[in-house]
Design a protein around this motif. Structure first.
Motif, PDB file in Angstrom:
ATOM      1  N   MET A 292       0.832  -1.199   0.000  1.00  0.00           N
ATOM      2  CA  MET A 292       0.000   0.000   0.000  1.00  0.00           C
ATOM      3  C   MET A 292       0.879   1.266   0.000  1.00  0.00           C
ATOM      4  O   MET A 292       0.588   2.226  -0.716  1.00  0.00           O
ATOM      5  N   LYS A 293       1.968   1.244   0.751  1.00  0.00           N
ATOM      6  CA  LYS A 293       2.856   2.408   0.800  1.00  0.00           C
ATOM      7  C   LYS A 293       3.630   2.595  -0.502  1.00  0.00           C
ATOM      8  O   LYS A 293       3.913   3.719  -0.901  1.00  0.00           O
ATOM      9  N   SER A 294       3.984   1.501  -1.172  1.00  0.00           N
ATOM     10  CA  SER A 294       4.785   1.601  -2.396  1.00  0.00           C
ATOM     11  C   SER A 294       3.937   1.806  -3.651  1.00  0.00           C
ATOM     12  O   SER A 294       4.497   1.962  -4.732  1.00  0.00           O
ATOM     13  N   SER A 295       2.622   1.803  -3.533  1.00  0.00           N
ATOM     14  CA  SER A 295       1.770   1.999  -4.715  1.00  0.00           C
ATOM     15  C   SER A 295       1.709   3.477  -5.085  1.00  0.00           C
ATOM     16  O   SER A 295       1.911   4.355  -4.240  1.00  0.00           O
ATOM     17  N   PRO A 296       1.438   3.778  -6.363  1.00  0.00           N
ATOM     18  CA  PRO A 296       1.310   5.187  -6.777  1.00  0.00           C
ATOM     19  C   PRO A 296       0.159   5.869  -6.034  1.00  0.00           C
ATOM     20  O   PRO A 296      -0.823   5.228  -5.660  1.00  0.00           O
ATOM     21  N   ASP A 297       0.298   7.150  -5.833  1.00  0.00           N
ATOM     22  CA  ASP A 297      -0.718   7.904  -5.108  1.00  0.00           C
ATOM     23  C   ASP A 297      -1.761   8.418  -6.094  1.00  0.00           C
ATOM     24  O   ASP A 297      -1.623   9.502  -6.663  1.00  0.00           O
TER      25      ASP A 297
END
Length: 160
Positions: free
Chosen positions: A41-46
């Motif tokens: 979730m943290k490494s996914s694009p915003d």
């Protein structure tokens, strides 16, 4: 006597040695508690297309060790997640098949059926589609009347 002994032995083995299977999956945890899921979730694009699904998965789904959500079907409250798409797929597939079958059967009754397979007769095709919407009832009706299945004598058997 041998059959009775085999039956008693089978029942004895079945009820005493084989442990009962548990449908509970202990390796899955809520996604909000899974470290691998949190890392994904943290490494996914915003963006909206990543954030909204991740938020929904964190609230409602169970994740494995890989951090991916899994759909567990051992709970009846999740059965609709699978049964509804399966039902829709089977209905649409049956509609397509029944409509094509109905169109081909109708064209064989008229003149030049080969031409109507190449150049679609639109009114007849639309009539077949409308008739195909009730294909489950029509299939049951034809099955009970014997029209849906071929008779034993109509099936060719190769000589051996």
């Amino acid at each position: 006597m041998k059959r009775l002994f085999a039956l008693v032995l089978t029942l004895f083995i079945w009820f005493s040695i084989v442990p009962a299977a548990s449908a509970e999956n202990a390796s899955l945890v809520p996604c909000s508690e899974s470290p691998a899921f949190q890392e994904r979730m943290k490494s996914s694009p915003d963006s909206y297309y990543f954030n909204k699904p991740f938020e929904a998965y964190a609230q409602h789904e169970l994740c494995g060790e890989d951090g991916l959500p899994h759909l567990v079907l051992d709970r009846l409250d999740r059965a609709g997640d699978v049964l509804l798409p399966i039902g829709i797929f089977l209905y649409v597939a049956g509609l397509i098949g029944w409509t094509g079958r109905s169109y081909l059967r109708a064209t064989k009754k008229g003149p030049s059926p080969e031409q109507k397979e190449i150049f679609i007769d639109l009114p007849l095709a639309l009539q077949s589609v409308l008739k195909g919407l009730t294909w489950p009832a029509l299939a049951v009706q034809e099955l009970l009347s014997g029209e849906l299945t071929a008779k034993e004598g109509d099936i060719p058997v190769s000589p051996r």
